[in-house]
Motif scaffolding. Sequence first.
Motif, short mmCIF file in Angstrom:
data_model
loop_
_atom_site.label_atom_id
_atom_site.label_comp_id
_atom_site.label_asym_id
_atom_site.label_seq_id
_atom_site.Cartn_x
_atom_site.Cartn_y
_atom_site.Cartn_z
N LEU A 447 0.83 -1.21 0.00
CA LEU A 447 0.00 0.00 0.00
C LEU A 447 0.87 1.25 0.00
CD1 LEU A 447 -2.75 -0.98 2.63
CD2 LEU A 447 -2.65 -1.48 0.19
N ILE A 448 1.95 1.22 0.79
CA ILE A 448 2.85 2.39 0.84
C ILE A 448 3.55 2.58 -0.50
CG2 ILE A 448 4.93 3.31 1.94
CD1 ILE A 448 4.01 1.92 4.53
N HIS A 449 4.03 1.50 -1.12
CA HIS A 449 4.69 1.60 -2.43
C HIS A 449 3.73 2.17 -3.47
CE1 HIS A 449 8.50 -0.03 -1.36
NE2 HIS A 449 8.03 -1.24 -1.03
N TYR A 450 2.48 1.75 -3.39
CA TYR A 450 1.48 2.26 -4.34
C TYR A 450 1.33 3.77 -4.21
CZ TYR A 450 -3.18 3.69 -5.75
OH TYR A 450 -4.23 4.39 -6.28
N ILE A 466 11.03 11.43 -1.69
CA ILE A 466 10.41 10.50 -0.73
C ILE A 466 11.36 9.33 -0.52
CG2 ILE A 466 8.42 9.03 -0.23
CD1 ILE A 466 6.75 10.80 -2.06
N VAL A 467 11.76 9.15 0.73
CA VAL A 467 12.69 8.06 1.08
C VAL A 467 11.95 7.06 1.96
CG1 VAL A 467 14.84 7.45 2.24
CG2 VAL A 467 14.66 9.63 0.97
N CYS A 468 11.92 5.79 1.54
CA CYS A 468 11.21 4.74 2.29
C CYS A 468 12.19 3.76 2.94
CB CYS A 468 10.28 3.95 1.35
SG CYS A 468 8.93 4.94 0.70
N ILE A 505 10.97 13.58 2.56
CA ILE A 505 9.95 12.91 3.37
C ILE A 505 10.47 11.51 3.69
CG2 ILE A 505 7.61 11.99 3.44
CD1 ILE A 505 6.78 14.20 1.51
N HIS A 506 10.55 11.18 4.97
CA HIS A 506 10.97 9.83 5.39
C HIS A 506 9.72 9.03 5.77
CE1 HIS A 506 15.33 10.47 5.57
NE2 HIS A 506 15.05 11.71 5.97
N ILE A 507 9.60 7.88 5.13
CA ILE A 507 8.51 6.96 5.48
C ILE A 507 9.14 5.68 6.03
CG2 ILE A 507 6.51 5.65 4.67
CD1 ILE A 507 6.12 7.70 2.48
N ASP A 508 8.91 5.42 7.32
CA ASP A 508 9.43 4.22 7.98
C ASP A 508 8.28 3.31 8.37
OD1 ASP A 508 11.96 5.31 7.83
OD2 ASP A 508 11.78 6.32 9.76
N CYS A 509 8.54 2.01 8.32
CA CYS A 509 7.51 1.05 8.70
C CYS A 509 8.17 -0.12 9.42
CB CYS A 509 6.75 0.57 7.46
SG CYS A 509 5.35 -0.48 7.86
N GLN A 511 7.51 -3.39 12.62
CA GLN A 511 6.55 -4.14 13.43
C GLN A 511 7.05 -4.19 14.86
OE1 GLN A 511 5.22 -7.88 11.86
NE2 GLN A 511 4.30 -8.55 13.78
N LYS A 512 6.13 -3.86 15.81
CA LYS A 512 6.45 -3.90 17.23
C LYS A 512 5.42 -4.80 17.91
CE LYS A 512 8.50 0.72 17.38
NZ LYS A 512 8.45 2.07 18.00
N GLY A 513 5.81 -6.05 18.09
CA GLY A 513 4.89 -7.01 18.70
C GLY A 513 3.72 -7.28 17.79
N ALA A 514 2.51 -7.05 18.30
CA ALA A 514 1.29 -7.31 17.53
C ALA A 514 0.79 -6.04 16.84
CB ALA A 514 0.21 -7.87 18.44
N GLU A 515 1.68 -5.06 16.67
CA GLU A 515 1.30 -3.80 16.02
C GLU A 515 2.32 -3.42 14.96
OE1 GLU A 515 -1.01 -1.48 19.65
OE2 GLU A 515 1.14 -1.14 19.37
N ILE A 516 1.84 -2.71 13.96
CA ILE A 516 2.72 -2.18 12.91
C ILE A 516 2.67 -0.66 13.00
CG2 ILE A 516 2.98 -1.88 10.43
CD1 ILE A 516 2.23 -4.77 10.08
N GLU A 517 3.84 -0.05 13.01
CA GLU A 517 3.93 1.40 13.15
C GLU A 517 4.48 2.01 11.87
OE1 GLU A 517 6.88 4.23 15.57
OE2 GLU A 517 5.48 3.17 16.89
N VAL A 518 3.73 2.92 11.29
CA VAL A 518 4.14 3.64 10.09
C VAL A 518 4.41 5.09 10.49
CG1 VAL A 518 3.51 4.37 7.76
CG2 VAL A 518 2.71 2.17 8.63
#
Length: 584
Positions: A447-450, A466-468, A505-509, A511-518
């Motif tokens: 979704l982010i790449h799109y 935009i830097v991912c 623009i920095h886009i980081d993604c 996973q922290k346990g049972a959550e995903i942080e964008v």
Amino acid sequence: MENKLIQSPMPFMDQLSDAVLVLTRDYLIQEMNVAAQQLTGKSKTEMQGLPISKLLPDFNGQLQEQRVVVPENLQQVVVKLDELGTDSDYLVCILKPCMQDDDLETQCDPQKDLLVSLTHIVPDFIGIKDGSGKFVYANKFAGELFGYSHVGFIGKTDADLGRLIPCFKPVFDYCIQTDETVWQERKLKRCLEKIQMPSGDRVFDVYKIPMFTEEGKRKNLLVFGREITDQVSSHEKLLESESRYRLLAENSTDMISTHTIDGNMQYVSPACEQLLGYTSQELLKKKAFALFHPDDIRRSLEAHEQLLDGKEIGNFQLRLKHKNGEFRWVEAACRGIKDEKTGEVIEIIAVTRDISERLEAEELLRNSDKLSIVGQLAASVAHEIRNPLTALKGFIQLFQSKGIVDCDKYYGIMLDELNRIEQIITELLILAKPQSKTVENKDIKELIHYVVALLDRQALIHNVHIVCELEERMSLVQCVENELKQVFINLVKNAIEAMPDGGIIHIDCVQKGAEIEVTIQDQGCGIPPESLEKLGEPFYSTKEKGTGLGLMTSFKIIQEHQGKIDIQSHSGKGTIVRIILPTA
């Protein structure tokens, strides 16, 4: 004689709990201990030299145990007369309070003495009356309750006690009435007796048990009273509270309901008829789960398990079946009611409201936001389409001018450009046209790449890069794909527009346990603190021509996905937006 008496053991007798009188052979009272003075209610001066017949008229002077009544207080006592040691000039008279009637000889039975001691320990009223209504026994609690010696009850009727303790006369009058009812009905009777005290009323749960002789005559009345003041007070407060809350519930426009952990309805407020078309009585025959939309049952069961674990559920959205067969969107807030002893949830209370109109309004705002995005993307989209069109137009003009017939080597390029145009138009239609909500497990990186691919051209126009940095292996998220795309487009567009002079623009993604942080971080102008608090409100925007619908819609979408958005910003230092979503 006087010398002999001085040498008698009077100091020792003063330590005895039994009443002791020393008499002359003429039955004149010579000495007495403290207990005798307390029992008879007379001082030493009043009794000294007094004939025993004046103190105890029923006493016959025989050296044997007998029962008599003390006239001053109507108390029955057992009198025992004996020689005072080897001294024939004096007699000793021992008086003990009479505990029971002629058929009950507790004075002579150690086991019954123990039973009497036990009755003095309990914090309950215990009394025994004879057939004429006179007390033959009363425990210590009875005396403490009425501020009168429990021994003083013996030999007295309720009428006597009403005269001796006038402040409690209404209580004793009531006892006379209920006693007679018990005798007449010849069976156990249970009643509530209220005793007015200076500190407030005290309430007793009283059992009265009649006993009769073989001939059917009245023998004894057993009276047991346990104080229930606290329980009655709590019950009255509970009834008052229930009445108050029932009034609120029955006049609330929200449907308020309670049901067992198995889903059986126990109470439903009248608002149910307006919400679901059913009356309260009709719903009480149904199970709560029978009203749920099939697609909402799994989520509802998960929420139900959380309630049983002691958690509260707020703003839970689901569809309930109306009586006409349609499903209505509602929002419920639920909590479990726990058993005070076990701590386990035994009942669930829910407040449910219709949100159909609200959801329709939110959908209109969402569509408005989509159209706004399409309009704002028009410039970059036009540029995206113009480039492939220019290439196609150039090839066609080349074919015409050169008369080229063998064009195979150009067909691949032309098809690629046409595909590019088709892709752009398709994406615009996805944003602009209403789409059915389909919840799927998706890879958030895709979704982010799109979104980056869609907005990269617009970013370059504004000299923004935009830097991912996306973690390779992450769990999928359960989402409505187009709605999350809409959120990311809104946030990345805002970041681009916040840097009119360009930036990164920095886009980081991760996973922290049972959550995903964008995380989406820009190098723009930042947001003032006073404006930061208002973000997400409709029609509030920090941009000159902004509507505020984009962020409001984004907040709502993330909330519906059980996630949250956190925005941190400082004027002149850029903005950081964190989106946290649960994994599937």
